[in-house]
Design an enzyme around this catalytic site. Structure first.
Site, mmCIF file in Angstrom:
data_model
loop_
_atom_site.group_PDB
_atom_site.id
_atom_site.type_symbol
_atom_site.label_atom_id
_atom_site.label_comp_id
_atom_site.label_asym_id
_atom_site.label_seq_id
_atom_site.Cartn_x
_atom_site.Cartn_y
_atom_site.Cartn_z
ATOM 1 N N VAL A 1 1.168 -3.794 3.784
ATOM 2 C CA VAL A 1 1.129 -5.095 4.467
ATOM 3 C C VAL A 1 2.395 -5.928 4.245
ATOM 4 O O VAL A 1 2.538 -6.993 4.835
ATOM 5 C CB VAL A 1 -0.113 -5.965 4.105
ATOM 6 N N TYR B 1 -3.824 -2.115 -10.107
ATOM 7 C CA TYR B 1 -3.680 -2.028 -8.647
ATOM 8 C C TYR B 1 -2.768 -3.136 -8.096
ATOM 9 O O TYR B 1 -1.853 -2.877 -7.313
ATOM 10 C CB TYR B 1 -5.067 -2.078 -7.994
ATOM 11 N N LYS C 1 0.421 3.423 -2.931
ATOM 12 C CA LYS C 1 -0.737 4.313 -3.084
ATOM 13 C C LYS C 1 -0.324 5.788 -3.051
ATOM 14 O O LYS C 1 -1.007 6.641 -3.622
ATOM 15 C CB LYS C 1 -1.773 4.021 -1.985
ATOM 16 N N SER D 1 0.792 -1.236 0.000
ATOM 17 C CA SER D 1 0.000 0.000 0.000
ATOM 18 C C SER D 1 0.825 1.287 0.000
ATOM 19 O O SER D 1 0.260 2.365 -0.180
ATOM 20 C CB SER D 1 -0.949 0.018 1.193
ATOM 21 N N TYR E 1 -4.870 3.805 7.999
ATOM 22 C CA TYR E 1 -6.244 3.307 8.118
ATOM 23 C C TYR E 1 -6.845 3.644 9.487
ATOM 24 O O TYR E 1 -6.696 4.773 9.950
ATOM 25 C CB TYR E 1 -6.305 1.790 7.821
HETATM 26 N N1 GLN Z 1 -2.277 -5.326 -1.967
HETATM 27 C C1 GLN Z 1 -2.796 -5.250 -0.642
HETATM 28 C C2 GLN Z 1 -4.296 -5.433 -0.643
HETATM 29 O O1 GLN Z 1 -4.922 -4.947 -1.514
HETATM 30 C C3 GLN Z 1 -2.432 -3.917 -0.062
HETATM 31 C C4 GLN Z 1 -2.967 -3.719 1.330
HETATM 32 C C5 GLN Z 1 -2.017 -3.006 2.239
HETATM 33 O O2 GLN Z 1 -0.822 -2.924 2.010
HETATM 34 N N2 GLN Z 1 -2.547 -2.510 3.344
HETATM 35 O O3 GLN Z 1 -4.878 -6.074 0.181
#
Ligand code: GLN
Length: 310
Positions: free
Chosen positions: A261, A191, A67, A64, A243
């Protein structure tokens, strides 16, 4: 050795010995195989000095954290129009939650939860084949990091394509509202590939420099984004980058930060430093457990919190 160099080494040594390291993400199969004992830290300061410790040169799945770069790219394409399709409020929900979408007409709360990042990927896809859109993002990240060796881990991308049913649900649900404009599988392809970019702490901290330098690549260097946009991206990282644990991260660390993650976190001390940390074990909110602790130590010792007196 400077105080900062010593501090970075001390933090890495402290983290190496801690037994409580959190849990590695298992819902993306290749990430389940990563050794939770790894730890890397890189601090790039405003004068360009680079401090490394632990596994700071080892590439990991940025997930993420991508992003941030995808949002920067999308704002470059459509500017303020982006905000008619994605909000900019903290969601107070987990990264992969679907619950707010029905009540809020398919408009995700912010660009850093998965739903919002899917809309951003959909914006970056406009007018392109998925392969071209992802190539453009990869080139942008390489440029930001001054490093042509950054690549996408195809094994991670394919694993998410095969198992990312929550993301598939989110994309299809938003397609029904019209917030996703392309075929959901195309947007999802962009994505999943952006999440599968592999970078080291050093590469990530280098790529984050434009957010410490008010939008400049380096002091006196090329402009990547207007200063106001850099401030706003930092504001979103502070309020939404972790988050439903964004408040806790602001409380403990006090810096704009974006987690993934894979266990990485990119944190920005505006005007002072771009910092990347990696420890694969996650806390209950899906953010790096020791990465957060390491940043807390660093911010405490340096006084870099954005809430500190100058
Ligand atoms: N690719 C992961 C997902 O879509 C990214 C989530 C994350 O890093 N928090 O679940």
């Amino acid at each position: 050795m400077t105080d900062l160099a010593r501090l970075v080494g001390d933090i890495a040594r402290e983290m190496a010995d801690l037994p409580e390291r959190g849990e590695v993400a298992t819902y993306i199969p290749p990430l389940a195989a990563i050794d939770p004992g790894r730890f890397g830290l890189c601090v790039v300061t405003a004068d360009g000095a680079i401090h490394l410790a632990g596994d700071a040169l080892e590439p990991f799945s940025i997930q993420s954290i991508s992003k941030v770069f995808a949002l920067t790219q999308a704002l470059g394409k459509v500017g303020e129009a982006l905000w008619s399709r994605v909000g900019r409020e903290p969601s107070g929900t987990p990264f992969n939650s679907i619950v707010q979408l029905e009540r809020e007409q398919g408009i995700p709360r912010n660009p850093f939860i998965n739903a919002g990042a899917l809309v951003v990927a959909d914006i970056n896809l406009a007018g392109h084949a998925p392969r071209v859109a992802i190539g453009e993002l990869l080139r942008f990240v390489r440029h930001l990091a001054d490093d042509e060796s950054i690549v996408i881990d195809e094994i991670v991308a394919r694993a998410e394509q095969a198992t990312g049913f929550r993301n598939i649900a989110l994309a299809n649900y938003m397609k029904a509202f019209g917030t996703i404009r392309h075929a959901p599988e195309l947007t999802l392809g962009v994505y999943f590939h952006q999440c599968a970019i592999a970078m080291s702490c050093r590469q990530l901290a280098m790529a984050g420099r434009f957010l410490m330098h008010g939008g400049l690549h380096a002091p006196g260097g090329a402009r990547i984004v207007p200063a106001r946009r850099a401030r706003r991206i930092n504001a979103l990282m502070l309020t939404c980058g972790h988050y439903d644990a964004s408040g806790d991260f602001a409380f403990r660390v006090g810096l704009p930060g974006k987690s993934g993650v894979g266990g990485g976190i990119l944190a920005i001390a505006p005007g002072k430093a771009s910092i990347a940390v990696w420890s694969p074990g996650l806390n209950a909110s899906g953010n790096s457990q020791l990465g957060t602790l390491a940043l807390e130590r660093l911010a405490d010792a340096t006084g870099w919190s954005v809430f500190a007196e100058a």
